[in-house]
Scaffold this active site. Structure first.
Site, PDB file in Angstrom:
ATOM      1  N   HIS A 127      39.415  40.075  28.207  1.00 29.43           N
ATOM      2  CA  HIS A 127      39.841  38.793  28.787  1.00 29.43           C
ATOM      3  C   HIS A 127      41.362  38.672  28.651  1.00 29.43           C
ATOM      4  O   HIS A 127      41.880  37.921  27.816  1.00 29.43           O
ATOM      5  CB  HIS A 127      39.124  37.642  28.077  1.00 29.43           C
ATOM      6  CG  HIS A 127      39.212  36.334  28.792  1.00 29.43           C
ATOM      7  ND1 HIS A 127      38.693  36.133  30.060  1.00 29.43           N
ATOM      8  CD2 HIS A 127      39.759  35.142  28.418  1.00 29.43           C
ATOM      9  CE1 HIS A 127      38.920  34.886  30.427  1.00 29.43           C
ATOM     10  NE2 HIS A 127      39.570  34.260  29.455  1.00 29.43           N
ATOM     11  N   SER A 130      41.595  32.421  33.889  1.00 26.95           N
ATOM     12  CA  SER A 130      40.469  31.821  33.179  1.00 26.95           C
ATOM     13  C   SER A 130      40.294  30.360  33.618  1.00 26.95           C
ATOM     14  O   SER A 130      40.073  30.105  34.801  1.00 26.95           O
ATOM     15  CB  SER A 130      40.692  31.961  31.668  1.00 26.95           C
ATOM     16  OG  SER A 130      39.497  31.740  30.949  1.00 26.95           O
ATOM     17  N   ASP A 186      35.228  42.072  29.862  1.00 31.33           N
ATOM     18  CA  ASP A 186      35.457  40.666  29.502  1.00 31.33           C
ATOM     19  C   ASP A 186      34.204  40.076  28.867  1.00 31.33           C
ATOM     20  O   ASP A 186      33.159  39.995  29.511  1.00 31.33           O
ATOM     21  CB  ASP A 186      35.848  39.872  30.756  1.00 31.33           C
ATOM     22  CG  ASP A 186      36.439  38.504  30.437  1.00 31.33           C
ATOM     23  OD1 ASP A 186      36.073  37.923  29.395  1.00 31.33           O
ATOM     24  OD2 ASP A 186      37.254  38.019  31.238  1.00 31.33           O
TER      25      ASP A 186
END
Length: 225
Positions: free
Chosen positions: A204, A119, A173
């Site tokens: 995620h 991320s 996600d």
């Protein structure tokens, strides 16, 4: 910005390390978040890879009401084109560069260092990995995106043009939609990078299928010597 090294969690092999993975966490997490993954990677028992999981600095994050948390950069908006605060990305990249240079100073060559991130951490891995002036072993960009992709061609260093880049994303996600990861992959491809695209039936996060592919990637780019 402090000149001191970022604090980090270190997971060392049973023998003297001859390789290193530097792995950046996501927003609000810490280096402790990904450290347990080392035991899941099923690396050869005789591997000599040191894992470093740095802690991002604490800073106010605009989209979270200005709450202070560990973050590689501020997120001022959820707009896909301006999600990353570029100043913070550049500063964090410089801090990660110092971690890489410290490992080189300690005897691990750049081509035995892999840069990874999830991320927000993946934004830093992509940003620094493509601009670092020595060839790295590999780059892993997990559930992430690219900051200012239009600037890649002008700012990238040729040293990592052939470096293997593993780009992976969860199809479900909702935090960082998969098309953002795929856009980063396409930009890398268009700029001639040696990258591969992987998707998984997940949100995620990471899943076992992805961990298995990460393990195979690490074993390929950091083979036993």
């Amino acid at each position: 910005m402090s000149d001191s090294l970022l604090p980090f969690v270190e997971v060392n092999p049973s023998q003297d390390a001859d390789a290193c993975v530097i792995w950046m966490h996501g927003l609000g997490d810490s280096g402790h978040g990904f450290a347990p993954i080392v035991s899941q990677l099923a690396l050869p028992q005789s591997h000599r890879i040191r894992f470093i999981f740095p802690h991002a600095p604490e800073r106010p994050v605009t989209i979270n009401g200005g709450m202070r948390m560990r973050a590689w950069y501020d997120i001022k908006s959820l707009d896909f084109n301006s999600r990353a605060d570029v100043t913070g990305v550049v500063e964090s990249s410089a801090q990660v560069r110092r971690l890489i240079e410290k490992q080189i100073t300690n005897g691990i060559p750049a081509n035995r260092i892999l840069l990874a991130g999830f991320s927000q951490g993946g934004v830093i891995a992509l940003h620094e990995g493509t601009r670092f002036n020595q060839s790295l072993a590999g780059i892993m960009a997990l559930s992430t995106y690219m900051c200012e992709p239009e600037k890649l061609a002008g700012e990238a260093h040729a040293a990592n043009k052939q470096t293997p880049i593993f780009v992976a994303h969860g199809e479900q996600d909702e935090v960082v939609p998969a098309f953002l990861g795929n856009t980063a992959f396409k930009v890398l491809k268009e700029n001639g990078y040696n990258c591969t695209w992987h998707t998984y039936n997940m949100q995620h996060n990471v899943c076992m299928a992805e961990i298995n592919d990460i393990s195979a990637f690490i074993n390929r780019v950091l083979p036993l010597q």
